[in-house]
Design an enzyme around this catalytic site. Structure first.
Site, PDB file in Angstrom:
ATOM      1  N   SER A   1       0.846  -1.185   0.000  1.00 47.62           N
ATOM      2  CA  SER A   1       0.000   0.000   0.000  1.00 47.62           C
ATOM      3  C   SER A   1       0.888   1.244   0.000  1.00 47.62           C
ATOM      4  O   SER A   1       2.096   1.144   0.160  1.00 47.62           O
ATOM      5  CB  SER A   1      -0.874   0.003   1.249  1.00 47.62           C
ATOM      6  OG  SER A   1      -0.048   0.208   2.382  1.00 47.62           O
ATOM      7  N   LYS A   2       0.244   2.401  -0.152  1.00 44.87           N
ATOM      8  CA  LYS A   2       0.999   3.665  -0.113  1.00 44.87           C
ATOM      9  C   LYS A   2       1.701   3.795   1.239  1.00 44.87           C
ATOM     10  O   LYS A   2       2.818   4.304   1.324  1.00 44.87           O
ATOM     11  CB  LYS A   2       0.041   4.844  -0.309  1.00 44.87           C
ATOM     12  CG  LYS A   2      -0.346   5.059  -1.760  1.00 44.87           C
ATOM     13  CD  LYS A   2       0.011   6.490  -2.203  1.00 44.87           C
ATOM     14  CE  LYS A   2       0.077   6.612  -3.723  1.00 44.87           C
ATOM     15  NZ  LYS A   2      -1.204   6.512  -4.386  1.00 44.87           N
ATOM     16  N   ARG A   3       1.005   3.347   2.295  1.00 43.25           N
ATOM     17  CA  ARG A   3       1.591   3.469   3.634  1.00 43.25           C
ATOM     18  C   ARG A   3       2.834   2.583   3.789  1.00 43.25           C
ATOM     19  O   ARG A   3       3.836   2.996   4.354  1.00 43.25           O
ATOM     20  CB  ARG A   3       0.547   3.106   4.697  1.00 43.25           C
ATOM     21  CG  ARG A   3       0.563   4.136   5.801  1.00 43.25           C
ATOM     22  CD  ARG A   3      -0.343   3.909   6.962  1.00 43.25           C
ATOM     23  NE  ARG A   3      -0.185   2.657   7.628  1.00 43.25           N
ATOM     24  CZ  ARG A   3      -1.213   1.927   8.069  1.00 43.25           C
ATOM     25  NH1 ARG A   3      -2.447   2.331   7.843  1.00 43.25           N
ATOM     26  NH2 ARG A   3      -1.013   0.817   8.713  1.00 43.25           N
TER      27      ARG A   3
END
Ligand code: GLU
Length: 494
Positions: free
Chosen positions: A256-258
């Site tokens: 994910s982006k995180r």
């Protein structure tokens, strides 16, 4: 797979940084084209105007070149199927969309965004997957055309059959069969007249004579729709290949982006331009990427691009998801750094020193490169190990100067003894300086670790450095002596 020349393409979207997944696809396309004597095409997929990022196309081209890839047709090099940028091919897609409407394989849909959103909410309540309910399927074509002429906005939707099944074939995964009713009436052309991927990519792949469509596993879900579009036009389908999905390093789920932000904190990234900045070699990135989802056998791991052209085989690609393993990337970077000729490596590390504000003397740089070559994981490590070579003066931490279990006074004595032995030498060469100091150590009550440790901190200003004697040779007699004297002074003043 036979070895007839293939025509393959990669179709990145200029929506931000150049992602590892796209780069691996490009690499595989490139290898297939080069080993079969075929063509590799770059097509820019900028149909999603909302996600378009200015300058992203130039950056992705740069990143692909950096990896060592080249293409035979593309927006920057031209070719017989130009333009290779989808935003410049709007009319082509419209023509094919109309053909589908005329044949009865697509239809105009006038549903308002409000109706569609109400529909979605209703489906969510019933826990049904989102899909269009087909309200506009039955609007007679003449009526639809009249409404459009009167200024009504419409999208074009694919009229997917609601009965029966479809079987599609993926080269790596075999046959995939799906009930047609599970395939939504996807939008092909938006109300602003712009075609979406589902239509644009199929039309381009057909017109550009693409023989093998290699793409990410995220396209498996809409793969049957794409085959339906090909079949509706009566075109011969390409060989379809959906590569393995990349999972986060833990192997649990997609990145994910995180996760990507977390990774950046550890000095890792899934974007090619970042990896370049972080001091990875393109050769290492290539080697690392290809082994996520492909292997030659159970032991060979070192590959150059040429080795891959010689040995890669799409048939040995593994479609199972692959966890991104940055420890492996570090490992390959080390291997490829060791495999780089010294003069080339020197040129590669130079900008990293300059970025830290060092004035780089090329003779010194060339001399220190072999010393750091053995130790570096990433190119920027060279600065950590060897920045002191470009300092006029180093100021060691006084607390770090004393040898292990030694007092400052004893350390001063050792430094003075060392100075006295080095001073008579015309210059510091490995074979003259080392025997003298080894003899001194034997005569003294100190160990080599203690004496050389003190010298290392005094001369390099750091506790970890390239080999001491080789370093002193580069630094030169005068500077070595002045740094040893300076260390004495520092200890005396505290
Ligand atoms: N723009 C699409 C992507 O980056 C291209 C997919 C394809 O290769 O067809 O995923």
């Amino acid at each position: 797979m036979d070895h007839r020349p293939v025509r393959v393409r990669v179709a990145p979207s200029p929506t931000g940084k150049y992602h590892l997944g796209n780069a691996r696809t490009a690499l595989i396309d490139y290898l297939m084209a080069r080993q079969s004597g075929g063509q590799f095409i770059l097509r820019i997929e900028d149909t999603d105007t909302k996600r378009f990022v200015e300058g992203a196309e130039e950056k992705l081209i740069d990143a692909m070149h950096w990896l060592g890839l080249s293409w035979d047709e593309g927006p920057d090099v031209g070719g017989p199927h130009a333009p290779y940028t989808q935003s410049q091919r709007k009319e082509i897609y419209q023509k094919y969309a109309e053909q589908l409407v005329d044949q009865g394989d697509a239809y105009y849909c006038f549903c308002s965004p409000e109706r569609l959103s109400a529909l979605r909410q209703e489906q969510e309540k019933k826990k049904e997957p989102h899909h269009y309910d087909g309200l506009c399927r039955s609007i007679p074509i003449e009526e639809a055309r009249r409404r459009i002429q009167n200024g009504e906005k419409a999208v074009v939707r694919f009229k997917s059959p609601k009965e029966g099944q479809i079987t599609v074939h993926d080269h790596l995964r075999g046959d995939i069969t799906l009930d047609n009713r599970n395939i939504d009436d996807f939008i092909l052309v938006k109300s602003n007249g712009l075609a979406v991927y589902h239509l644009a990519a199929m039309v381009d792949d057909h017109l550009m004579g693409i023989t093998h469509v290699v793409r990410g596993a995220e396209w498996l879900a809409t793969f049957p729709l794409h085959a339906m579009i090909y079949r509706a036009f009566g075109w011969t389908e390409p060989v379809w290949l959906h590569l393995s999905l990349f999972l986060k390093p833990s192997g649990k789920g997609k990145m994910s982006k995180r996760d990507a932000a977390e990774m950046a904190k550890d000095g890792y990234s899934i974007y090619i331009e970042d990896l370049r900045e972080l001091g990875y070699l393109p050769e290492a990135v290539v080697n690392w990427m290809i082994l996520m989802g492909w292997s030659l056998d159970d032991h060979t791991e070192f590959f150059t691009l040429q080795d891959l052209i010689d040995n890669f085989s799409i048939d040995r690609c593994n479609p199972s998801p692959a966890a991104i393993n940055f420890t492996k990337l570090d490992h390959f970077n080390g291997l490829h750094i060791r495999n780089t000729p010294v003069d080339k490596l020197a040129a590669l590390i130079k900008p990293f020193f300059e970025k830290e504000g060092y004035q780089v003397d090329d003779t010194v740089l060339l001399a220190l490169t072999p010393l750091v070559q053995e130790r570096m994981v990433t190119l920027d490590d060279s600065v950590k190990f060897a920045g002191f070579f470009f300092e006029k003066e180093v100021i060691p931490e006084v607390a770090e100067l004393p040898g292990k279990n030694m007092s400052p006074a004893e350390t001063i004595q050792v430094l003075k003894d060392v100075i006295a032995r080095l001073e008579p030498l015309p210059d510091i060469a490995h074979d003259t300086a080392e025997p003298i100091l080894r003899t001194y150590i034997e005569e003294s009550e100190y160990s080599a670790g203690q004496v050389f440790g003190i010298m290392r901190v005094a001369v390099t200003g750091q506790m970890v450095s390239p080999p001491l004697f080789e370093s002193m040779v580069i630094i030169g007699r005068e500077t070595v002596l002045s740094r040893l004297n300076k260390a004495v002074e520092l200890l005396q003043n505290t």
